[in-house]
Motif scaffolding. Sequence first.
Motif, PDB file in Angstrom:
ATOM      1  N   ASN A 195       0.821  -1.216   0.000  1.00 36.05           N
ATOM      2  CA  ASN A 195       0.000   0.000   0.000  1.00 36.05           C
ATOM      3  C   ASN A 195       0.854   1.266   0.000  1.00 36.05           C
ATOM      4  O   ASN A 195       0.457   2.302   0.539  1.00 36.05           O
ATOM      5  N   LEU A 196       2.044   1.183  -0.621  1.00 33.26           N
ATOM      6  CA  LEU A 196       2.952   2.323  -0.643  1.00 33.26           C
ATOM      7  C   LEU A 196       2.836   3.095  -1.952  1.00 33.26           C
ATOM      8  O   LEU A 196       2.407   2.549  -2.972  1.00 33.26           O
ATOM      9  N   VAL A 197       3.216   4.375  -1.909  1.00 27.08           N
ATOM     10  CA  VAL A 197       3.237   5.191  -3.130  1.00 27.08           C
ATOM     11  C   VAL A 197       4.320   4.660  -4.062  1.00 27.08           C
ATOM     12  O   VAL A 197       5.086   3.760  -3.707  1.00 27.08           O
ATOM     13  N   ALA A 198       4.442   5.270  -5.226  1.00 23.65           N
ATOM     14  CA  ALA A 198       5.275   4.771  -6.323  1.00 23.65           C
ATOM     15  C   ALA A 198       6.608   4.184  -5.868  1.00 23.65           C
ATOM     16  O   ALA A 198       7.229   4.666  -4.930  1.00 23.65           O
ATOM     17  N   ASP A 199       7.017   3.152  -6.598  1.00 23.16           N
ATOM     18  CA  ASP A 199       8.244   2.410  -6.310  1.00 23.16           C
ATOM     19  C   ASP A 199       9.407   3.359  -6.022  1.00 23.16           C
ATOM     20  O   ASP A 199       9.630   4.328  -6.737  1.00 23.16           O
ATOM     21  N   SER A 200      10.172   3.040  -4.959  1.00 26.84           N
ATOM     22  CA  SER A 200      11.236   3.951  -4.553  1.00 26.84           C
ATOM     23  C   SER A 200      12.305   3.206  -3.769  1.00 26.84           C
ATOM     24  O   SER A 200      12.071   2.145  -3.202  1.00 26.84           O
ATOM     25  N   ASP A 201      13.489   3.793  -3.741  1.00 26.54           N
ATOM     26  CA  ASP A 201      14.609   3.303  -2.927  1.00 26.54           C
ATOM     27  C   ASP A 201      14.933   4.429  -1.957  1.00 26.54           C
ATOM     28  O   ASP A 201      15.491   5.454  -2.352  1.00 26.54           O
ATOM     29  N   GLU A 202      14.548   4.287  -0.686  1.00 32.00           N
ATOM     30  CA  GLU A 202      14.688   5.400   0.255  1.00 32.00           C
ATOM     31  C   GLU A 202      14.752   4.912   1.702  1.00 32.00           C
ATOM     32  O   GLU A 202      14.271   3.838   2.050  1.00 32.00           O
ATOM     33  N   ASP A 203      15.369   5.739   2.536  1.00 31.62           N
ATOM     34  CA  ASP A 203      15.340   5.488   3.978  1.00 31.62           C
ATOM     35  C   ASP A 203      13.993   5.931   4.533  1.00 31.62           C
ATOM     36  O   ASP A 203      13.416   6.928   4.068  1.00 31.62           O
ATOM     37  N   VAL A 204      13.491   5.198   5.516  1.00 27.96           N
ATOM     38  CA  VAL A 204      12.147   5.460   6.023  1.00 27.96           C
ATOM     39  C   VAL A 204      12.119   5.447   7.549  1.00 27.96           C
ATOM     40  O   VAL A 204      13.013   4.910   8.212  1.00 27.96           O
ATOM     41  N   ILE A 205      11.062   6.070   8.074  1.00 22.35           N
ATOM     42  CA  ILE A 205      10.699   5.959   9.479  1.00 22.35           C
ATOM     43  C   ILE A 205       9.453   5.093   9.549  1.00 22.35           C
ATOM     44  O   ILE A 205       8.482   5.336   8.819  1.00 22.35           O
ATOM     45  N   VAL A 206       9.479   4.091  10.384  1.00 23.77           N
ATOM     46  CA  VAL A 206       8.347   3.176  10.539  1.00 23.77           C
ATOM     47  C   VAL A 206       7.671   3.472  11.872  1.00 23.77           C
ATOM     48  O   VAL A 206       8.316   3.488  12.921  1.00 23.77           O
ATOM     49  N   SER A 207       6.363   3.747  11.834  1.00 28.42           N
ATOM     50  CA  SER A 207       5.578   4.043  13.037  1.00 28.42           C
ATOM     51  C   SER A 207       4.709   2.833  13.360  1.00 28.42           C
ATOM     52  O   SER A 207       3.899   2.413  12.536  1.00 28.42           O
ATOM     53  N   VAL A 208       4.900   2.289  14.565  1.00 23.36           N
ATOM     54  CA  VAL A 208       4.169   1.085  14.971  1.00 23.36           C
ATOM     55  C   VAL A 208       3.504   1.351  16.318  1.00 23.36           C
ATOM     56  O   VAL A 208       4.175   1.609  17.322  1.00 23.36           O
ATOM     57  N   ARG A 209       2.172   1.315  16.337  1.00 25.33           N
ATOM     58  CA  ARG A 209       1.442   1.487  17.591  1.00 25.33           C
ATOM     59  C   ARG A 209       1.458   0.167  18.372  1.00 25.33           C
ATOM     60  O   ARG A 209       1.683  -0.913  17.779  1.00 25.33           O
ATOM     61  N   PRO A 210       1.213   0.209  19.690  1.00 23.53           N
ATOM     62  CA  PRO A 210       1.307  -1.005  20.508  1.00 23.53           C
ATOM     63  C   PRO A 210       0.493  -2.184  19.993  1.00 23.53           C
ATOM     64  O   PRO A 210       0.931  -3.329  20.081  1.00 23.53           O
ATOM     65  N   HIS A 211      -0.691  -1.912  19.421  1.00 21.52           N
ATOM     66  CA  HIS A 211      -1.534  -3.009  18.943  1.00 21.52           C
ATOM     67  C   HIS A 211      -1.177  -3.438  17.525  1.00 21.52           C
ATOM     68  O   HIS A 211      -1.836  -4.325  16.963  1.00 21.52           O
ATOM     69  N   GLU A 212      -0.140  -2.827  16.931  1.00 25.18           N
ATOM     70  CA  GLU A 212       0.266  -3.175  15.568  1.00 25.18           C
ATOM     71  C   GLU A 212       1.472  -4.117  15.534  1.00 25.18           C
ATOM     72  O   GLU A 212       2.021  -4.394  14.471  1.00 25.18           O
ATOM     73  N   PHE A 213       1.899  -4.574  16.723  1.00 27.39           N
ATOM     74  CA  PHE A 213       2.942  -5.603  16.811  1.00 27.39           C
ATOM     75  C   PHE A 213       2.312  -6.987  16.821  1.00 27.39           C
ATOM     76  O   PHE A 213       1.171  -7.169  17.249  1.00 27.39           O
TER      77      PHE A 213
END
Length: 360
Positions: A261-279
């Motif tokens: 579900n990501l925008v157009a194909d890319s090669d990039e560094d990212v920040i991942v946000s994970v809420r407690p119930h998303e583990f």
Amino acid sequence: MGVDLKIDKVVKRYGDNEVVKGLSVDINPGEFFTLLGPSGCGKTTLLRMIIGFNTIDKGSISVNDHVVNKIPIHKRNMGMVFQNYAIFPHMSVKDNVAYGLKNQKVSKEEINRRVDEILEVVKITSLKDRLPEQLSGGQQQRVALARAIVTHPEVLLMDEPLSNLDAKLRVEMRLAIKNIQKEVDITTVYVTHDQEEALAVSDRIAVMNEGVIQQIGQPKVIYSRPVNTFVSNFIGTTNFFTGHRQGNRIDVEGYQFEMNNLVADSDEDVIVSVRPHEFRISDDPTGIKGVVKTSTFLGLNTHYYISLDDGREVEVIDDKESIEIIPDDTTVYLKFKENRINLFNITTERSIIEGVDECE
């Protein structure tokens, strides 16, 4: 029926400090619209510009397409509920509520009818002859609310109205305010810094920071698909990880997974946000390694506090129906619920999830 409230490119400066920066938003008729943000973000300043306590340096504010910038406060037909209630200590509940109607030269019979009607709506009819000192904080707040809406204002403005109440009463009153607002069908702008309160009462929320609206949307959208890292961090609890994206494949500390579900194909560094119930807690060593430090069983789910190898502690909410609790000091591996987490470009800090937009 509520009115349309339009705020168009408004600016407010104090000297060289621009506290509201060209802000625009359309508030729908009858909508419960909340301005949410940290102290000093400009939300109360904007509220005071709407009612006329603060002048507008640039832009315009309109009610049903009628610009109110130059209209005096007493002619704007707006009601306001303040943080400290501002009810008169020497007047009874009935007289406090009737005060605005008397100033409007409404007949005595009409005053009595409308006061009785609104006291019934806010459920304090039995208290009408009491003085404010004989009321609880929640009852005083209902008096302030009744006084604000008995004059039939076009717009109701509320500035941190529950901040002086204890936690239990705040929960009760936010439900009461929401129900009353819907019953009288009045366009409402509500200011708070309390994220849970905003999520509970609002039709839509505008998250503000440093005089700028970061995102506007329904509570569920704001919470589940924040537009940037500020919104993600400010609304609810989240854990940030750094990683790298190559197309749909993400690598976080050696843990690799795919997202579709990501925008157009890319090669990039990212920040991942994970809420407690998303583990997801796993015994698969391809996940992120951690050790259970402690746990709390809360009936519907179990909260685990897990120490990672980098020294961070994360909260994980496990909603599985198993009655077995993972013992303290157990090594576990954390994975993510890929369809629920959020990703942001590490440079812009903006979402790279498909379809996430600032304004809905």
